[in-house]
Design a protein around this motif. Structure first.
Motif, PDB file in Angstrom:
ATOM      1  N   LYS A  40       0.246 -13.295  -5.631  1.00 46.66           N
ATOM      2  CA  LYS A  40      -1.209 -13.198  -5.744  1.00 46.66           C
ATOM      3  C   LYS A  40      -1.838 -12.427  -4.597  1.00 46.66           C
ATOM      4  CE  LYS A  40      -2.173 -17.363  -8.377  1.00 46.66           C
ATOM      5  NZ  LYS A  40      -2.749 -18.706  -8.346  1.00 46.66           N
ATOM      6  N   GLY A  41      -1.222 -12.431  -3.460  1.00 42.50           N
ATOM      7  CA  GLY A  41      -1.824 -11.847  -2.267  1.00 42.50           C
ATOM      8  C   GLY A  41      -2.042 -10.362  -2.404  1.00 42.50           C
ATOM      9  N   LYS A  42      -2.651  -9.762  -1.366  1.00 42.74           N
ATOM     10  CA  LYS A  42      -2.912  -8.323  -1.428  1.00 42.74           C
ATOM     11  C   LYS A  42      -1.610  -7.542  -1.478  1.00 42.74           C
ATOM     12  CE  LYS A  42      -3.250  -6.830   3.321  1.00 42.74           C
ATOM     13  NZ  LYS A  42      -4.081  -6.354   4.389  1.00 42.74           N
ATOM     14  N   ASN A  43      -0.519  -8.130  -0.931  1.00 43.40           N
ATOM     15  CA  ASN A  43       0.781  -7.471  -1.012  1.00 43.40           C
ATOM     16  C   ASN A  43       1.289  -7.436  -2.445  1.00 43.40           C
ATOM     17  OD1 ASN A  43       0.838  -7.028   1.707  1.00 43.40           O
ATOM     18  ND2 ASN A  43       1.948  -8.903   2.178  1.00 43.40           N
ATOM     19  N   ALA A  44       0.988  -8.466  -3.191  1.00 43.09           N
ATOM     20  CA  ALA A  44       1.493  -8.529  -4.564  1.00 43.09           C
ATOM     21  C   ALA A  44       0.841  -7.469  -5.427  1.00 43.09           C
ATOM     22  CB  ALA A  44       1.258  -9.908  -5.158  1.00 43.09           C
ATOM     23  N   GLU A  45      -0.453  -7.217  -5.196  1.00 39.54           N
ATOM     24  CA  GLU A  45      -1.121  -6.183  -5.979  1.00 39.54           C
ATOM     25  C   GLU A  45      -0.493  -4.827  -5.690  1.00 39.54           C
ATOM     26  OE1 GLU A  45      -5.207  -6.493  -4.955  1.00 39.54           O
ATOM     27  OE2 GLU A  45      -5.436  -8.465  -5.903  1.00 39.54           O
ATOM     28  N   ASN A  46      -0.077  -4.656  -4.459  1.00 41.08           N
ATOM     29  CA  ASN A  46       0.516  -3.381  -4.068  1.00 41.08           C
ATOM     30  C   ASN A  46       2.022  -3.350  -4.290  1.00 41.08           C
ATOM     31  OD1 ASN A  46      -2.012  -2.607  -3.207  1.00 41.08           O
ATOM     32  ND2 ASN A  46      -1.662  -3.329  -1.127  1.00 41.08           N
ATOM     33  N   LEU A  47       2.601  -4.496  -4.637  1.00 40.80           N
ATOM     34  CA  LEU A  47       4.057  -4.574  -4.751  1.00 40.80           C
ATOM     35  C   LEU A  47       4.588  -3.614  -5.803  1.00 40.80           C
ATOM     36  CD1 LEU A  47       6.617  -5.932  -3.763  1.00 40.80           C
ATOM     37  CD2 LEU A  47       6.264  -7.713  -5.484  1.00 40.80           C
ATOM     38  N   ALA A  48       4.002  -3.638  -6.985  1.00 43.26           N
ATOM     39  CA  ALA A  48       4.464  -2.741  -8.048  1.00 43.26           C
ATOM     40  C   ALA A  48       4.234  -1.288  -7.647  1.00 43.26           C
ATOM     41  CB  ALA A  48       3.759  -3.056  -9.356  1.00 43.26           C
ATOM     42  N   GLU A  49       3.072  -1.032  -7.034  1.00 45.66           N
ATOM     43  CA  GLU A  49       2.783   0.326  -6.590  1.00 45.66           C
ATOM     44  C   GLU A  49       3.764   0.770  -5.500  1.00 45.66           C
ATOM     45  OE1 GLU A  49      -1.270   0.431  -5.314  1.00 45.66           O
ATOM     46  OE2 GLU A  49      -2.010  -0.315  -7.238  1.00 45.66           O
ATOM     47  N   ALA A  50       4.074  -0.149  -4.586  1.00 45.52           N
ATOM     48  CA  ALA A  50       5.006   0.184  -3.502  1.00 45.52           C
ATOM     49  C   ALA A  50       6.391   0.486  -4.053  1.00 45.52           C
ATOM     50  CB  ALA A  50       5.073  -0.963  -2.503  1.00 45.52           C
ATOM     51  N   ILE A  51       6.811  -0.301  -5.013  1.00 43.43           N
ATOM     52  CA  ILE A  51       8.131  -0.056  -5.617  1.00 43.43           C
ATOM     53  C   ILE A  51       8.130   1.301  -6.307  1.00 43.43           C
ATOM     54  CG2 ILE A  51       9.713  -0.815  -7.430  1.00 43.43           C
ATOM     55  CD1 ILE A  51       8.932  -3.711  -6.674  1.00 43.43           C
ATOM     56  N   GLU A  52       7.079   1.597  -7.054  1.00 41.40           N
ATOM     57  CA  GLU A  52       6.987   2.885  -7.747  1.00 41.40           C
ATOM     58  C   GLU A  52       6.955   4.034  -6.744  1.00 41.40           C
ATOM     59  OE1 GLU A  52       7.011   5.623 -10.624  1.00 41.40           O
ATOM     60  OE2 GLU A  52       7.221   3.473 -10.967  1.00 41.40           O
ATOM     61  N   GLU A  53       6.205   3.846  -5.656  1.00 38.82           N
ATOM     62  CA  GLU A  53       6.129   4.871  -4.615  1.00 38.82           C
ATOM     63  C   GLU A  53       7.496   5.112  -3.973  1.00 38.82           C
ATOM     64  OE1 GLU A  53       3.940   5.405  -0.329  1.00 38.82           O
ATOM     65  OE2 GLU A  53       2.884   4.290  -1.892  1.00 38.82           O
ATOM     66  N   ASN A  54       8.246   4.033  -3.738  1.00 39.19           N
ATOM     67  CA  ASN A  54       9.590   4.178  -3.168  1.00 39.19           C
ATOM     68  C   ASN A  54      10.504   4.961  -4.098  1.00 39.19           C
ATOM     69  OD1 ASN A  54       9.083   2.918  -0.746  1.00 39.19           O
ATOM     70  ND2 ASN A  54       9.780   0.917  -1.422  1.00 39.19           N
ATOM     71  N   PHE A  55      10.410   4.693  -5.401  1.00 38.99           N
ATOM     72  CA  PHE A  55      11.236   5.442  -6.350  1.00 38.99           C
ATOM     73  C   PHE A  55      10.858   6.925  -6.341  1.00 38.99           C
ATOM     74  CE2 PHE A  55      12.172   1.318  -8.561  1.00 38.99           C
ATOM     75  CZ  PHE A  55      13.539   1.390  -8.410  1.00 38.99           C
ATOM     76  N   GLN A  56       9.554   7.212  -6.245  1.00 37.51           N
ATOM     77  CA  GLN A  56       9.122   8.606  -6.199  1.00 37.51           C
ATOM     78  C   GLN A  56       9.622   9.283  -4.922  1.00 37.51           C
ATOM     79  OE1 GLN A  56       4.881   8.398  -6.663  1.00 37.51           O
ATOM     80  NE2 GLN A  56       4.987   7.968  -8.860  1.00 37.51           N
ATOM     81  N   GLN A  57       9.547   8.560  -3.808  1.00 39.95           N
ATOM     82  CA  GLN A  57      10.039   9.123  -2.548  1.00 39.95           C
ATOM     83  C   GLN A  57      11.541   9.365  -2.611  1.00 39.95           C
ATOM     84  OE1 GLN A  57       8.707   6.395   0.466  1.00 39.95           O
ATOM     85  NE2 GLN A  57       6.661   7.277   0.568  1.00 39.95           N
ATOM     86  N   MET A  58      12.266   8.467  -3.264  1.00 40.08           N
ATOM     87  CA  MET A  58      13.713   8.671  -3.407  1.00 40.08           C
ATOM     88  C   MET A  58      13.996   9.920  -4.219  1.00 40.08           C
ATOM     89  SD  MET A  58      15.296   4.764  -3.679  1.00 40.08           S
ATOM     90  CE  MET A  58      15.949   5.086  -5.251  1.00 40.08           C
ATOM     91  N   GLU A  59      13.217  10.174  -5.250  1.00 45.36           N
ATOM     92  CA  GLU A  59      13.412  11.384  -6.050  1.00 45.36           C
ATOM     93  C   GLU A  59      13.129  12.635  -5.215  1.00 45.36           C
ATOM     94  OE1 GLU A  59      14.736  11.766  -9.063  1.00 45.36           O
ATOM     95  OE2 GLU A  59      15.084   9.601  -9.025  1.00 45.36           O
ATOM     96  N   ILE A  60      12.072  12.574  -4.407  1.00 43.38           N
ATOM     97  CA  ILE A  60      11.748  13.712  -3.533  1.00 43.38           C
ATOM     98  C   ILE A  60      12.872  13.937  -2.533  1.00 43.38           C
ATOM     99  CG2 ILE A  60      10.184  14.473  -1.697  1.00 43.38           C
ATOM    100  CD1 ILE A  60       7.921  13.028  -3.267  1.00 43.38           C
ATOM    101  N   LEU A  61      13.399  12.844  -1.966  1.00 38.84           N
ATOM    102  CA  LEU A  61      14.505  12.969  -1.015  1.00 38.84           C
ATOM    103  C   LEU A  61      15.744  13.567  -1.677  1.00 38.84           C
ATOM    104  CD1 LEU A  61      14.179   9.647   1.019  1.00 38.84           C
ATOM    105  CD2 LEU A  61      13.741  11.972   1.820  1.00 38.84           C
ATOM    106  N   LYS A  62      16.017  13.159  -2.911  1.00 36.47           N
ATOM    107  CA  LYS A  62      17.171  13.724  -3.629  1.00 36.47           C
ATOM    108  C   LYS A  62      17.000  15.227  -3.814  1.00 36.47           C
ATOM    109  CE  LYS A  62      18.501   9.702  -6.408  1.00 36.47           C
ATOM    110  NZ  LYS A  62      18.534   9.156  -7.787  1.00 36.47           N
ATOM    111  N   GLU A  63      15.789  15.644  -4.205  1.00 39.06           N
ATOM    112  CA  GLU A  63      15.531  17.074  -4.398  1.00 39.06           C
ATOM    113  C   GLU A  63      15.663  17.830  -3.073  1.00 39.06           C
ATOM    114  OE1 GLU A  63      11.696  17.313  -6.239  1.00 39.06           O
ATOM    115  OE2 GLU A  63      12.349  16.195  -8.011  1.00 39.06           O
TER     116      GLU A  63
END
Length: 156
Positions: A40-63
């Motif tokens: 419920k906390g402010k971290n939880a609202e950002n949790l899904a976004e943070a996970i998605e952002e990490n996946f995007q950063q991993m793709e950028i790093l791979k490229e």
């Protein structure tokens, strides 16, 4: 009388089981409360976004990694010669000197092409000679120490 003993034992076991059940239920409620607070906390609202952002950063790093790999391969193709085979022999060129201050240094690349640098140190003077090596062969006469340095470099 036996029935009362059995009935008492069963009641005791039932009472202990109920106490264990209550304790376990309290632990589960505590864990659920912590989980709810986390989600419920402010971290939880950002949790899904943070996970998605990490996946995007991993793709950028791979490229970026693939691009750097290609650049490295191109750079390595441009390097024609790198010397990485070495052979050195120290010796006493003039018997009265001592200390093995003279040396023959052989430096070669992958195809055994390079040079031998021979420095002879004397009391009053020093002499330095360089001899070219092409594919493991010298076209000038090599001294004993130079031959030994060449062998060391080739067999490295």
């Amino acid at each position: 009388m036996r029935e009362y003993i059995y009935l008492g034992a069963v009641a005791f076991i039932l009472l202990v089981s109920i106490i264990i059940l209550i304790v376990q239920n309290q632990k589960i409620k505590h864990l659920m409360a912590r989980y709810e607070n986390f989600m419920k906390g402010k971290n939880a609202e950002n949790l899904a976004e943070a996970i998605e952002e990490n996946f995007q950063q991993m793709e950028i790093l791979k490229e970026d990694y693939k691009a750097n790999e290609l650049k490295m391969d191109e750079a390595l193709k441009e390097i024609k010669t790198t010397f990485h085979k070495l052979g050195i022999v120290k010796y006493d060129a003039f018997k009265e000197m001592g200390g093995n201050l003279s040396f023959a240094l052989c430096v070669l690349d992958d195809v055994n092409t390079g040079f031998i640098l021979n420095t002879m140190h004397g009391r009053d003077s020093s002499y330095t000679y360089i001899k070219e090596i092409i594919k493991g062969e010298a076209y000038a006469t090599l001294g004993e120490e130079e031959k030994e340095a060449l062998e060391k470099a080739i067999n490295q």
